[in-house]
Design a protein around this motif. Sequence first.
Motif, mmCIF file in Angstrom:
data_model
loop_
_atom_site.group_PDB
_atom_site.id
_atom_site.type_symbol
_atom_site.label_atom_id
_atom_site.label_comp_id
_atom_site.label_asym_id
_atom_site.label_seq_id
_atom_site.Cartn_x
_atom_site.Cartn_y
_atom_site.Cartn_z
ATOM 1 N N ILE A 163 -1.902 -16.547 0.309
ATOM 2 C CA ILE A 163 -1.823 -15.391 0.651
ATOM 3 C C ILE A 163 -3.077 -14.742 0.061
ATOM 4 C CG2 ILE A 163 -0.063 -13.739 -0.079
ATOM 5 C CD1 ILE A 163 2.211 -16.181 0.175
ATOM 6 N N GLU A 164 -2.914 -14.701 -0.658
ATOM 7 C CA GLU A 164 -4.873 -14.384 -1.308
ATOM 8 C C GLU A 164 -5.858 -14.271 -0.810
ATOM 9 O OE1 GLU A 164 -6.953 -14.389 -6.251
ATOM 10 O OE2 GLU A 164 -6.642 -16.705 -4.728
ATOM 11 N N SER A 165 -5.913 -15.702 -0.104
ATOM 12 C CA SER A 165 -6.908 -15.193 1.331
ATOM 13 C C SER A 165 -7.165 -14.606 2.256
ATOM 14 C CB SER A 165 -7.249 -17.299 1.109
ATOM 15 O OG SER A 165 -7.830 -17.911 0.187
ATOM 16 N N TYR A 166 -5.297 -14.471 2.986
ATOM 17 C CA TYR A 166 -5.323 -13.408 4.030
ATOM 18 C C TYR A 166 -5.477 -12.472 3.471
ATOM 19 C CZ TYR A 166 -2.555 -10.753 7.198
ATOM 20 O OH TYR A 166 -2.068 -10.334 7.859
ATOM 21 N N LEU A 167 -5.600 -12.033 2.338
ATOM 22 C CA LEU A 167 -5.360 -10.384 1.497
ATOM 23 C C LEU A 167 -6.665 -9.927 1.479
ATOM 24 C CD1 LEU A 167 -2.313 -10.853 -1.340
ATOM 25 C CD2 LEU A 167 -2.936 -9.648 1.082
ATOM 26 N N VAL A 168 -7.601 -10.885 0.946
ATOM 27 C CA VAL A 168 -9.170 -10.931 0.605
ATOM 28 C C VAL A 168 -9.526 -10.798 2.117
ATOM 29 C CG1 VAL A 168 -11.254 -11.989 -0.143
ATOM 30 C CG2 VAL A 168 -9.731 -12.175 -1.581
ATOM 31 N N LYS A 169 -9.339 -11.515 3.128
ATOM 32 C CA LYS A 169 -9.264 -10.820 4.457
ATOM 33 C C LYS A 169 -8.946 -10.108 4.843
ATOM 34 C CE LYS A 169 -9.758 -12.842 9.266
ATOM 35 N NZ LYS A 169 -8.804 -13.512 10.142
ATOM 36 N N GLN A 170 -8.421 -9.222 4.620
ATOM 37 C CA GLN A 170 -7.145 -8.013 5.596
ATOM 38 C C GLN A 170 -7.960 -6.931 4.811
ATOM 39 O OE1 GLN A 170 -5.684 -7.526 7.935
ATOM 40 N NE2 GLN A 170 -6.041 -9.842 8.202
ATOM 41 N N ASN A 171 -8.434 -6.932 3.510
ATOM 42 C CA ASN A 171 -9.312 -6.182 2.896
ATOM 43 C C ASN A 171 -10.234 -6.155 2.957
ATOM 44 O OD1 ASN A 171 -8.668 -4.259 0.277
ATOM 45 N ND2 ASN A 171 -10.182 -5.504 -0.898
ATOM 46 N N ALA A 172 -11.464 -6.806 3.545
ATOM 47 C CA ALA A 172 -12.682 -6.971 4.109
ATOM 48 C C ALA A 172 -12.827 -6.202 5.099
ATOM 49 C CB ALA A 172 -13.230 -8.277 4.245
ATOM 50 N N GLU A 173 -11.489 -6.709 6.324
ATOM 51 C CA GLU A 173 -11.632 -6.325 7.236
ATOM 52 C C GLU A 173 -10.987 -4.860 7.600
ATOM 53 O OE1 GLU A 173 -9.778 -9.342 10.102
ATOM 54 O OE2 GLU A 173 -11.743 -10.923 9.493
ATOM 55 N N ASN A 174 -10.001 -4.631 7.043
ATOM 56 C CA ASN A 174 -8.942 -3.529 7.650
ATOM 57 C C ASN A 174 -9.023 -2.411 6.061
ATOM 58 O OD1 ASN A 174 -8.596 -4.155 9.848
ATOM 59 N ND2 ASN A 174 -7.754 -5.607 8.798
ATOM 60 N N GLY A 175 -9.774 -2.902 4.682
ATOM 61 C CA GLY A 175 -9.880 -1.883 3.615
ATOM 62 C C GLY A 175 -8.424 -1.801 3.008
ATOM 63 N N TRP A 176 -7.711 -2.876 2.797
ATOM 64 C CA TRP A 176 -5.681 -2.156 2.282
ATOM 65 C C TRP A 176 -6.028 -2.362 1.122
ATOM 66 C CZ3 TRP A 176 -2.305 -7.805 4.141
ATOM 67 C CH2 TRP A 176 -2.434 -7.247 5.396
ATOM 68 N N PHE A 177 -6.939 -2.528 0.094
ATOM 69 C CA PHE A 177 -6.765 -2.361 -1.056
ATOM 70 C C PHE A 177 -8.022 -1.425 -2.031
ATOM 71 C CE2 PHE A 177 -4.951 -6.569 -0.451
ATOM 72 C CZ PHE A 177 -3.620 -5.843 0.043
ATOM 73 N N ASN A 178 -8.165 -0.675 -1.568
ATOM 74 C CA ASN A 178 -9.869 -0.336 -1.939
ATOM 75 C C ASN A 178 -9.412 1.225 -2.364
ATOM 76 O OD1 ASN A 178 -11.514 -2.001 -0.463
ATOM 77 N ND2 ASN A 178 -11.855 -0.421 1.657
ATOM 78 N N GLY A 179 -7.866 1.550 -2.853
ATOM 79 C CA GLY A 179 -7.824 2.484 -3.358
ATOM 80 C C GLY A 179 -8.555 3.896 -2.524
ATOM 81 N N ASP A 180 -8.432 3.992 -1.519
ATOM 82 C CA ASP A 180 -7.939 5.158 -0.651
ATOM 83 C C ASP A 180 -7.208 5.605 -0.198
ATOM 84 O OD1 ASP A 180 -8.766 6.948 1.190
ATOM 85 O OD2 ASP A 180 -10.034 6.481 2.122
#
Length: 188
Positions: A163-180
């Motif tokens: 799950i963590e690996s998936y979230l890291v990938k989604q954050n890099a590709e889609n900016g899920w957790f960038n604070g914006d």
Amino acid sequence: MMRVVLVVMSLFMLVACNGAADLNKAAVPLGDFKLQHNIAVAPKAVKGPLSREASKEELTKALTDATEERFGRYNGTRNYHFGMSIEGYVLAQPGVPVLFAPKSILVINLTVWDDAKNLKLTPKPHQITVFESFDQGPVVGSGYTKSAEEQLKNLSQNAAKAIESYLVKQNAENGWFNGDAEGAVAAE
């Protein structure tokens, strides 16, 4: 041919690693992430062939405990929620060494919600399949060396790592957790 060898080696290394091996290290950066709700259910969990028995309560507790162990380390300011559905499992029984050394498997569906945006980031659940760590070697199955509870803990830790690996990938590709609050994009 070289590409196939590299893919097989990469998969083996991923499976060989214990999902909890890196918990004593700093968490992988995930932006402004904080896990608020960590919910696992198993209403239709299918017990695979030749599997040991596990109750729905045992399955869900092991997964939520492993998820909390991994994601409790994140202390961002934006809340996110996980919904995890256990779809199937195999907790290996003792087999015949060399001829049949069964391995344990866990299949889950993951949904992720952004609390601030009131948005489900995974319109369709993301399916994750994990195998037990090969810390016993390829000849002896974990059915000989581990209890069903130990197998389930290992599988759950591997699932939390996936799950963590998936979230890291989604954050890099889609900016899920960038604070914006406007920046995150739901996965297709």
